[in-house]
Design a protein around this motif. Structure first.
Motif, PDB file in Angstrom:
ATOM      1  N   ILE A 131      25.321  -0.418  -4.278  1.00  0.00           N
ATOM      2  CA  ILE A 131      24.413  -0.718  -3.170  1.00  0.00           C
ATOM      3  C   ILE A 131      24.293  -2.229  -3.083  1.00  0.00           C
ATOM      4  O   ILE A 131      24.123  -2.900  -4.103  1.00  0.00           O
ATOM      5  N   SER A 132      24.366  -2.757  -1.894  1.00  0.00           N
ATOM      6  CA  SER A 132      24.080  -4.176  -1.710  1.00  0.00           C
ATOM      7  C   SER A 132      23.009  -4.313  -0.637  1.00  0.00           C
ATOM      8  O   SER A 132      22.844  -3.445   0.216  1.00  0.00           O
ATOM      9  N   GLY A 133      22.269  -5.401  -0.731  1.00  0.00           N
ATOM     10  CA  GLY A 133      21.205  -5.608   0.235  1.00  0.00           C
ATOM     11  C   GLY A 133      20.312  -6.748  -0.155  1.00  0.00           C
ATOM     12  O   GLY A 133      20.752  -7.730  -0.764  1.00  0.00           O
ATOM     13  N   ARG A 134      19.033  -6.586   0.181  1.00  0.00           N
ATOM     14  CA  ARG A 134      18.032  -7.599  -0.103  1.00  0.00           C
ATOM     15  C   ARG A 134      16.825  -6.911  -0.748  1.00  0.00           C
ATOM     16  O   ARG A 134      16.491  -5.788  -0.379  1.00  0.00           O
ATOM     17  N   ALA A 135      16.219  -7.593  -1.692  1.00  0.00           N
ATOM     18  CA  ALA A 135      15.062  -7.039  -2.399  1.00  0.00           C
ATOM     19  C   ALA A 135      13.893  -7.997  -2.187  1.00  0.00           C
ATOM     20  O   ALA A 135      13.991  -9.185  -2.516  1.00  0.00           O
ATOM     21  N   TYR A 136      12.808  -7.486  -1.633  1.00  0.00           N
ATOM     22  CA  TYR A 136      11.646  -8.307  -1.310  1.00  0.00           C
ATOM     23  C   TYR A 136      10.475  -7.937  -2.212  1.00  0.00           C
ATOM     24  O   TYR A 136      10.128  -6.762  -2.348  1.00  0.00           O
ATOM     25  N   GLU A 137       9.865  -8.952  -2.788  1.00  0.00           N
ATOM     26  CA  GLU A 137       8.754  -8.705  -3.711  1.00  0.00           C
ATOM     27  C   GLU A 137       7.552  -8.145  -2.969  1.00  0.00           C
ATOM     28  O   GLU A 137       7.190  -8.604  -1.887  1.00  0.00           O
ATOM     29  N   VAL A 138       6.928  -7.162  -3.582  1.00  0.00           N
ATOM     30  CA  VAL A 138       5.724  -6.538  -3.044  1.00  0.00           C
ATOM     31  C   VAL A 138       4.525  -7.268  -3.637  1.00  0.00           C
ATOM     32  O   VAL A 138       4.354  -7.288  -4.851  1.00  0.00           O
ATOM     33  N   ALA A 139       3.730  -7.858  -2.782  1.00  0.00           N
ATOM     34  CA  ALA A 139       2.557  -8.592  -3.240  1.00  0.00           C
ATOM     35  C   ALA A 139       1.256  -7.875  -2.882  1.00  0.00           C
ATOM     36  O   ALA A 139       0.204  -8.187  -3.434  1.00  0.00           O
ATOM     37  N   GLU A 140       1.334  -6.915  -1.959  1.00  0.00           N
ATOM     38  CA  GLU A 140       0.133  -6.216  -1.503  1.00  0.00           C
ATOM     39  C   GLU A 140      -0.399  -5.310  -2.615  1.00  0.00           C
ATOM     40  O   GLU A 140       0.288  -4.404  -3.065  1.00  0.00           O
ATOM     41  N   PRO A 141      -1.629  -5.549  -3.061  1.00  0.00           N
ATOM     42  CA  PRO A 141      -2.189  -4.771  -4.175  1.00  0.00           C
ATOM     43  C   PRO A 141      -2.194  -3.266  -3.935  1.00  0.00           C
ATOM     44  O   PRO A 141      -1.908  -2.497  -4.855  1.00  0.00           O
ATOM     45  N   ALA A 142      -2.497  -2.824  -2.719  1.00  0.00           N
ATOM     46  CA  ALA A 142      -2.561  -1.375  -2.453  1.00  0.00           C
ATOM     47  C   ALA A 142      -1.184  -0.733  -2.591  1.00  0.00           C
ATOM     48  O   ALA A 142      -1.049   0.364  -3.160  1.00  0.00           O
ATOM     49  N   GLU A 143      -0.155  -1.396  -2.084  1.00  0.00           N
ATOM     50  CA  GLU A 143       1.197  -0.845  -2.175  1.00  0.00           C
ATOM     51  C   GLU A 143       1.669  -0.816  -3.633  1.00  0.00           C
ATOM     52  O   GLU A 143       2.258   0.156  -4.093  1.00  0.00           O
ATOM     53  N   LYS A 144       1.369  -1.877  -4.357  1.00  0.00           N
ATOM     54  CA  LYS A 144       1.751  -1.933  -5.769  1.00  0.00           C
ATOM     55  C   LYS A 144       0.983  -0.864  -6.562  1.00  0.00           C
ATOM     56  O   LYS A 144       1.541  -0.219  -7.448  1.00  0.00           O
ATOM     57  N   ALA A 145      -0.282  -0.642  -6.238  1.00  0.00           N
ATOM     58  CA  ALA A 145      -1.096   0.368  -6.920  1.00  0.00           C
ATOM     59  C   ALA A 145      -0.534   1.766  -6.687  1.00  0.00           C
ATOM     60  O   ALA A 145      -0.521   2.597  -7.609  1.00  0.00           O
ATOM     61  N   ARG A 146      -0.038   2.039  -5.476  1.00  0.00           N
ATOM     62  CA  ARG A 146       0.577   3.347  -5.207  1.00  0.00           C
ATOM     63  C   ARG A 146       1.820   3.539  -6.071  1.00  0.00           C
ATOM     64  O   ARG A 146       2.064   4.624  -6.604  1.00  0.00           O
ATOM     65  N   PHE A 147       2.595   2.474  -6.232  1.00  0.00           N
ATOM     66  CA  PHE A 147       3.782   2.551  -7.078  1.00  0.00           C
ATOM     67  C   PHE A 147       3.387   2.814  -8.529  1.00  0.00           C
ATOM     68  O   PHE A 147       3.985   3.656  -9.202  1.00  0.00           O
ATOM     69  N   VAL A 148       2.368   2.105  -9.008  1.00  0.00           N
ATOM     70  CA  VAL A 148       1.899   2.275 -10.390  1.00  0.00           C
ATOM     71  C   VAL A 148       1.441   3.709 -10.613  1.00  0.00           C
ATOM     72  O   VAL A 148       1.754   4.324 -11.636  1.00  0.00           O
ATOM     73  N   GLU A 149       0.711   4.264  -9.657  1.00  0.00           N
ATOM     74  CA  GLU A 149       0.214   5.630  -9.779  1.00  0.00           C
ATOM     75  C   GLU A 149       1.366   6.621  -9.905  1.00  0.00           C
ATOM     76  O   GLU A 149       1.315   7.559 -10.702  1.00  0.00           O
ATOM     77  N   ASP A 150       2.433   6.393  -9.145  1.00  0.00           N
ATOM     78  CA  ASP A 150       3.566   7.314  -9.137  1.00  0.00           C
ATOM     79  C   ASP A 150       4.509   7.077 -10.316  1.00  0.00           C
ATOM     80  O   ASP A 150       4.889   8.010 -11.012  1.00  0.00           O
ATOM     81  N   ALA A 151       4.891   5.837 -10.568  1.00  0.00           N
ATOM     82  CA  ALA A 151       5.933   5.528 -11.559  1.00  0.00           C
ATOM     83  C   ALA A 151       5.396   5.183 -12.947  1.00  0.00           C
ATOM     84  O   ALA A 151       6.129   5.245 -13.925  1.00  0.00           O
ATOM     85  N   GLN A 152       4.166   4.747 -13.028  1.00  0.00           N
ATOM     86  CA  GLN A 152       3.518   4.357 -14.284  1.00  0.00           C
ATOM     87  C   GLN A 152       4.356   3.365 -15.109  1.00  0.00           C
ATOM     88  O   GLN A 152       4.653   3.611 -16.278  1.00  0.00           O
ATOM     89  N   PRO A 153       4.723   2.236 -14.512  1.00  0.00           N
ATOM     90  CA  PRO A 153       5.511   1.239 -15.240  1.00  0.00           C
ATOM     91  C   PRO A 153       4.630   0.453 -16.215  1.00  0.00           C
ATOM     92  O   PRO A 153       3.402   0.407 -16.047  1.00  0.00           O
TER      93      PRO A 153
END
Length: 157
Positions: free
Chosen positions: A94-116
């Protein structure tokens, strides 16, 4: 160049997207290529995550690969060939572009799902191209997709 989210790719080409995701999910670690400050390539190991309809890259804070992507979002991602080097399920890039997520709500949803492990950098992927190469019988089969059209298939003997 036009890019696409994983969700849009999956909607446009569901069977191909499923085969690509399945190949990534077969192993935990893959290879990420980013661009160093001087423009030379950097290859590093990486775990990927498919969550909430998107493809995500998570990284330790301050890692070189995270700094590379913050500076220049272009990347290439290659699936792990497997423990026995069989390439069972094909070779996916896969090639493309990766953009950092800075929005706390979006990052919190990821944490809830993936638990990194925290803290971490989180990048949402936008696709330029997806390629899957496999052997089918006596043919090498290369399937590729980009946001400007459907999957193309090329076969070689």
């Amino acid at each position: 160049m036009t890019t696409s989210t994983w969700a849009a790719f999956r909607a446009a080409e569901p069977a191909f997207a499923e085969s690509v995701q399945s190949r990534f999910e077969r192993y935990r670690h893959h290879v990420l290529a980013t661009l160093r400050k001087d423009g030379s390539p950097r290859l590093t190991g990486l775990e990927v995550n498919f969550s909430a309809g998107e493809l995500w890259l998570g990284m330790m804070p301050g890692s070189f690969k995270a700094r590379d992507l913050v500076r220049d979002p272009r990347f290439a991602l290659h699936t792990n060939p497997g423990a026995d080097d069989s390439m069972d399920g094909g070779d996916v890039r896969i090639s493309g572009r990766a953009y950092e997520v800075a929005e706390p709500a979006e990052k919190a949803r990821f944490v809830e799902d993936a638990q990194p492990p925290e803290p971490f950098h989180l990048f949402r992927v936008e696709l330029d191209e997806v390629v899957r190469t496999s052997v089918e019988g006596d043919e090498l089969v290369v399937r590729s997709w980009n946001p400007e059209g459907p999957v193309r298939t090329r076969r070689r003997r």
